[in-house]
Design a protein around this motif. Structure first.
Motif, PDB file in Angstrom:
ATOM      1  N   SER A  20       0.716  -1.402   0.106  1.00 12.60           N
ATOM      2  CA  SER A  20      -0.029  -0.290   0.070  1.00 12.60           C
ATOM      3  C   SER A  20       0.941   1.110   0.282  1.00 12.60           C
ATOM      4  N   GLN A  21       2.200   1.409   0.064  1.00 16.86           N
ATOM      5  CA  GLN A  21       3.324   2.137  -0.082  1.00 16.86           C
ATOM      6  C   GLN A  21       2.654   2.815   1.534  1.00 16.86           C
ATOM      7  N   THR A  22       2.345   2.656   1.980  1.00 21.28           N
ATOM      8  CA  THR A  22       2.091   3.014   4.172  1.00 21.28           C
ATOM      9  C   THR A  22       3.238   3.267   4.983  1.00 21.28           C
ATOM     10  N   LEU A  23       3.759   4.332   4.733  1.00 19.07           N
ATOM     11  CA  LEU A  23       4.602   4.346   6.341  1.00 19.07           C
ATOM     12  C   LEU A  23       3.955   5.141   7.088  1.00 19.07           C
ATOM     13  N   GLU A  24       4.471   4.546   8.724  1.00 17.20           N
ATOM     14  CA  GLU A  24       4.029   4.785   9.906  1.00 17.20           C
ATOM     15  C   GLU A  24       4.567   4.856  10.921  1.00 17.20           C
ATOM     16  N   ILE A  25       4.258   6.179  11.530  1.00 15.39           N
ATOM     17  CA  ILE A  25       5.578   6.643  12.248  1.00 15.39           C
ATOM     18  C   ILE A  25       5.220   6.905  13.903  1.00 15.39           C
ATOM     19  N   GLN A  26       5.660   6.390  14.594  1.00 10.33           N
ATOM     20  CA  GLN A  26       5.105   6.432  16.075  1.00 10.33           C
ATOM     21  C   GLN A  26       6.261   7.569  16.387  1.00 10.33           C
ATOM     22  N   PHE A  27       5.864   9.220  16.852  1.00  9.08           N
ATOM     23  CA  PHE A  27       6.715   9.900  17.045  1.00  9.08           C
ATOM     24  C   PHE A  27       7.088   9.924  19.095  1.00  9.08           C
ATOM     25  N   ASN A  28       8.172  10.525  19.824  1.00 10.47           N
ATOM     26  CA  ASN A  28       8.778  10.725  21.021  1.00 10.47           C
ATOM     27  C   ASN A  28       7.147  11.006  21.555  1.00 10.47           C
ATOM     28  N   SER A  29       6.731  12.006  21.328  1.00  8.84           N
ATOM     29  CA  SER A  29       5.523  12.964  21.732  1.00  8.84           C
ATOM     30  C   SER A  29       4.159  11.526  21.966  1.00  8.84           C
ATOM     31  N   GLY A  30       4.018  10.320  21.525  1.00  5.66           N
ATOM     32  CA  GLY A  30       3.238   9.483  21.863  1.00  5.66           C
ATOM     33  C   GLY A  30       2.465   9.405  20.131  1.00  5.66           C
ATOM     34  N   GLY A  31       2.341  10.644  19.453  1.00  4.78           N
ATOM     35  CA  GLY A  31       1.463  10.896  17.937  1.00  4.78           C
ATOM     36  C   GLY A  31       1.779  10.170  17.349  1.00  4.78           C
ATOM     37  N   ILE A  32       0.571   9.153  16.377  1.00  2.00           N
ATOM     38  CA  ILE A  32       0.647   8.382  15.458  1.00  2.00           C
ATOM     39  C   ILE A  32       0.742   8.283  14.122  1.00  2.00           C
ATOM     40  N   TYR A  33       1.511   8.685  13.552  1.00  2.00           N
ATOM     41  CA  TYR A  33       1.114   9.303  11.532  1.00  2.00           C
ATOM     42  C   TYR A  33       1.029   8.190  10.403  1.00  2.00           C
ATOM     43  N   GLN A  34       0.475   7.943   9.714  1.00  2.00           N
ATOM     44  CA  GLN A  34       0.495   7.436   8.788  1.00  2.00           C
ATOM     45  C   GLN A  34       0.071   8.279   7.384  1.00  2.00           C
ATOM     46  N   TYR A  35       1.574   7.870   6.079  1.00  2.00           N
ATOM     47  CA  TYR A  35       1.782   8.746   4.944  1.00  2.00           C
ATOM     48  C   TYR A  35       1.652   7.889   4.694  1.00  2.00           C
ATOM     49  N   SER A  36       0.848   8.107   2.888  1.00  2.00           N
ATOM     50  CA  SER A  36       0.666   7.343   1.977  1.00  2.00           C
ATOM     51  C   SER A  36       1.007   7.696   0.745  1.00  2.00           C
ATOM     52  N   GLY A  37       1.128   6.812  -0.598  1.00  2.00           N
ATOM     53  CA  GLY A  37       2.353   6.880  -0.477  1.00  2.00           C
ATOM     54  C   GLY A  37       3.992   7.276  -1.195  1.00  2.00           C
ATOM     55  N   VAL A  38       4.406   6.791   0.286  1.00  2.00           N
ATOM     56  CA  VAL A  38       5.990   6.780   0.118  1.00  2.00           C
ATOM     57  C   VAL A  38       6.024   5.494  -1.182  1.00  2.00           C
ATOM     58  N   PRO A  39       7.549   5.783  -1.487  1.00  2.00           N
ATOM     59  CA  PRO A  39       8.129   4.783  -2.182  1.00  2.00           C
ATOM     60  C   PRO A  39       9.080   4.256  -1.389  1.00  2.00           C
ATOM     61  N   SER A  40       9.020   2.880  -1.684  1.00  2.00           N
ATOM     62  CA  SER A  40      10.215   1.948  -0.730  1.00  2.00           C
ATOM     63  C   SER A  40      11.363   2.835  -0.397  1.00  2.00           C
ATOM     64  N   ASN A  41      11.837   3.410  -1.453  1.00  2.00           N
ATOM     65  CA  ASN A  41      13.427   3.658  -1.888  1.00  2.00           C
ATOM     66  C   ASN A  41      13.124   4.760  -0.624  1.00  2.00           C
ATOM     67  N   VAL A  42      12.221   5.864  -0.713  1.00  2.00           N
ATOM     68  CA  VAL A  42      12.166   6.671   0.140  1.00  2.00           C
ATOM     69  C   VAL A  42      12.219   6.101   1.836  1.00  2.00           C
TER      70      VAL A  42
END
Length: 69
Positions: A20-42
């Motif tokens: 799905s080219q979805t990147l999921e990041i949890q930040f040290n502040s506690g928030g979790i975000y999903q980024y769409s359309g992120v290629p595997s090389n990124v």
């Protein structure tokens, strides 16, 4: 999505779904975000960067749409 812990002053863990080219990041502040359309090389660049936070701010933050989950 399973995330991998990273050592960063900004990011806590990172997950990626190549289908799905979805990147999921949890930040040290506690928030979790999903980024769409992120290629595997990124994603690979993020994971191999000497500074995960700097790479995120330079190549991901303003370049991909995201949703807080």
């Amino acid at each position: 999505m399973q995330r991998i812990p990273v050592t960063s002053s900004d990011l806590s863990s990172v997950g990626y779904n190549s289908i799905s080219q979805t990147l999921e990041i949890q930040f040290n502040s506690g928030g979790i975000y999903q980024y769409s359309g992120v290629p595997s090389n990124v994603y690979e660049g993020l994971m191999s960067a000497s500074s995960h936070g700097k790479y995120f701010h330079a190549y991901i933050r303003n370049d991909y749409s995201c949703n807080k989950i």
